[in-house]
Design a protein around this motif. Structure first.
Motif, PDB file in Angstrom:
ATOM      1  N   TYR A 189     -32.359  -7.273 -26.381  1.00 46.13           N
ATOM      2  CA  TYR A 189     -32.705  -6.524 -25.174  1.00 46.13           C
ATOM      3  C   TYR A 189     -31.530  -6.374 -24.210  1.00 46.13           C
ATOM      4  O   TYR A 189     -31.451  -5.399 -23.467  1.00 46.13           O
ATOM      5  CB  TYR A 189     -33.912  -7.159 -24.463  1.00 46.13           C
ATOM      6  N   PHE A 215     -29.579  -3.574 -25.587  1.00 45.20           N
ATOM      7  CA  PHE A 215     -30.401  -2.374 -25.405  1.00 45.20           C
ATOM      8  C   PHE A 215     -30.230  -1.813 -23.994  1.00 45.20           C
ATOM      9  O   PHE A 215     -30.140  -0.592 -23.806  1.00 45.20           O
ATOM     10  CB  PHE A 215     -31.868  -2.730 -25.668  1.00 45.20           C
ATOM     11  N   GLN A 265     -28.707   1.995 -23.369  1.00 46.60           N
ATOM     12  CA  GLN A 265     -29.584   2.974 -22.730  1.00 46.60           C
ATOM     13  C   GLN A 265     -29.081   3.370 -21.349  1.00 46.60           C
ATOM     14  O   GLN A 265     -29.293   4.512 -20.908  1.00 46.60           O
ATOM     15  CB  GLN A 265     -31.007   2.413 -22.633  1.00 46.60           C
ATOM     16  N   THR A 266     -28.406   2.468 -20.658  1.00 47.01           N
ATOM     17  CA  THR A 266     -27.817   2.813 -19.360  1.00 47.01           C
ATOM     18  C   THR A 266     -26.722   3.851 -19.527  1.00 47.01           C
ATOM     19  O   THR A 266     -26.651   4.835 -18.770  1.00 47.01           O
ATOM     20  CB  THR A 266     -27.257   1.557 -18.677  1.00 47.01           C
ATOM     21  N   ALA A 316     -26.466   6.001 -21.954  1.00 42.50           N
ATOM     22  CA  ALA A 316     -27.103   7.258 -22.339  1.00 42.50           C
ATOM     23  C   ALA A 316     -27.736   7.951 -21.134  1.00 42.50           C
ATOM     24  O   ALA A 316     -27.659   9.178 -20.995  1.00 42.50           O
ATOM     25  CB  ALA A 316     -28.159   6.989 -23.417  1.00 42.50           C
ATOM     26  N   ALA A 317     -28.360   7.176 -20.255  1.00 44.75           N
ATOM     27  CA  ALA A 317     -28.988   7.758 -19.063  1.00 44.75           C
ATOM     28  C   ALA A 317     -27.948   8.362 -18.126  1.00 44.75           C
ATOM     29  O   ALA A 317     -28.174   9.420 -17.532  1.00 44.75           O
ATOM     30  CB  ALA A 317     -29.801   6.689 -18.330  1.00 44.75           C
ATOM     31  N   LYS A 320     -26.774  11.724 -19.530  1.00 50.45           N
ATOM     32  CA  LYS A 320     -27.788  12.761 -19.335  1.00 50.45           C
ATOM     33  C   LYS A 320     -27.853  13.191 -17.874  1.00 50.45           C
ATOM     34  O   LYS A 320     -27.960  14.386 -17.565  1.00 50.45           O
ATOM     35  CB  LYS A 320     -29.148  12.237 -19.797  1.00 50.45           C
ATOM     36  N   GLU A 358     -35.149   7.621 -14.706  1.00 51.36           N
ATOM     37  CA  GLU A 358     -34.725   7.795 -16.093  1.00 51.36           C
ATOM     38  C   GLU A 358     -34.593   6.452 -16.800  1.00 51.36           C
ATOM     39  O   GLU A 358     -35.024   6.286 -17.955  1.00 51.36           O
ATOM     40  CB  GLU A 358     -33.389   8.541 -16.134  1.00 51.36           C
ATOM     41  N   LEU A 359     -34.007   5.472 -16.121  1.00 46.18           N
ATOM     42  CA  LEU A 359     -33.814   4.155 -16.723  1.00 46.18           C
ATOM     43  C   LEU A 359     -35.143   3.430 -16.903  1.00 46.18           C
ATOM     44  O   LEU A 359     -35.331   2.714 -17.893  1.00 46.18           O
ATOM     45  CB  LEU A 359     -32.866   3.324 -15.852  1.00 46.18           C
ATOM     46  N   ARG A 377     -36.670   4.680 -20.057  1.00 49.87           N
ATOM     47  CA  ARG A 377     -35.950   4.256 -21.259  1.00 49.87           C
ATOM     48  C   ARG A 377     -36.117   2.761 -21.547  1.00 49.87           C
ATOM     49  O   ARG A 377     -36.200   2.348 -22.708  1.00 49.87           O
ATOM     50  CB  ARG A 377     -34.460   4.589 -21.126  1.00 49.87           C
ATOM     51  N   LEU A 378     -36.149   1.938 -20.490  1.00 51.73           N
ATOM     52  CA  LEU A 378     -36.152   0.490 -20.670  1.00 51.73           C
ATOM     53  C   LEU A 378     -37.551  -0.111 -20.734  1.00 51.73           C
ATOM     54  O   LEU A 378     -37.695  -1.305 -20.998  1.00 51.73           O
ATOM     55  CB  LEU A 378     -35.364  -0.168 -19.535  1.00 51.73           C
TER      56      LEU A 378
END
Length: 284
Positions: A135, A138, A142-143, A145-146, A149, A182-183, A186-187
């Motif tokens: 995690y 992860f 994901q941060t 990627a956010a 975007k 957004e985060l 995703r999280l």
């Protein structure tokens, strides 16, 4: 089972007393009384040992038995559970993540350097332990990627699109709000709660930074000139009105034009003007 379940284990203090009774009694039985059956008590004490554990504040233990989820211990203290339980430690403390500076393209295609500061913590231990492999990793991926975007949805500044009200530089409040949203989406799969997310660093990429700096300077100069001219026109208008009102001097159209020209030059010049004294008449 796809949600967190709270486990309330037995206190470890009564069980540690039982453990000592088994251990001491077994040793005394073997050493003093010479009773072979006393070895059973020693074995029981050894078997009990893995069942003891403690939980510090803002920590938890995820319990599993042969691959089956048995719950999460979130209470602080000293506990005892089935010695066969596997106990995975997961911190519930708030963590601070400062991402690396990423080179991304904004809405207009300009390369910019951007980083984000994220404050997060584990909310659901079941998801953090079993929905993703790691995690912590992860959250990092994901941060990034956010951020990529988000940067593509806004221009760095609104030089090229004056109708665009929100930009990365001027609309930080809205941008940070959308980044948090957004985060959170995703999280959530990993049971992570986003406490705060904001842009920590924002600048044009090195290859266009100098050109954009000159552009910003030119825009500022044009805006300043516009204000100067606007103010100068008002001052000239007021001067002509006062001269006419108080009848200090009678000016025809040609003289008014000459006066306006001279005043505009004096008021709008970016350098000090050099006065010229006319020793003749106004017509010379």
């Amino acid at each position: 089972m796809d949600t967190e379940k709270i486990n309330k284990p037995t206190s470890g203090y009564p069980m540690i007393a039982l453990f000592l009774i088994f251990l001491i009694g077994g040793i005394l039985g073997l050493a003093v009384a010479r009773l072979p059956l006393s070895a059973i008590f020693v074995v029981l004490a050894i078997v009990m040992t893995p069942g003891f554990f403690f939980v510090n504040p803002n920590e938890s233990r995820v319990l599993t038995l042969f691959g089956e989820y048995k719950g999460t211990v979130k209470n602080n203290g000293f506990f005892f559970v089935n010695p066969l339980y596997q106990k995975q430690k997961i911190s519930l403390r708030a963590r601070n993540f400062d991402s690396e500076r990423l080179k991304v393209n904004d809405k207009l295609g300009n390369p910019v350097m951007i980083s984000v500061i994220l404050v997060w913590k584990v909310k659901e231990t079941f998801k953090a332990a079993f929905e993703v492999d790691d995690y912590v990793s992860f959250v990092r991926v994901q941060t990034d990627a956010a951020v990529r975007k988000l940067a593509g949805r806004y221009p760095y500044d609104n030089f090229d699109d004056h109708e665009e009200e929100v930009s990365l530089r001027s609309g930080l409040e809205e941008v940070n709000h959308n980044l948090e949203k957004e985060l959170e989406e995703r999280l959530d799969i990993a049971g992570i709660e986003v406490l705060e997310a904001r842009i920590g660093y924002l600048a044009y990429a090195e290859e266009i930074a100098q050109a954009m700096l000159k552009r910003q300077q030119a825009t500022a100069i044009v805006a300043a000139r516009f204000k100067i001219v606007e103010g100068a026109v008002g001052m000239v208008e007021a001067a002509l009105a006062e001269l006419s009102k108080k009848q200090i001097i009678d000016l025809d159209e040609d003289k008014k034009a000459a006066m306006v020209s001279n005043l505009m030059v004096v008021l709008c010049s970016d350098k000090d003007t050099s006065p010229v004294i006319n020793t003749g008449t106004l017509n010379h």
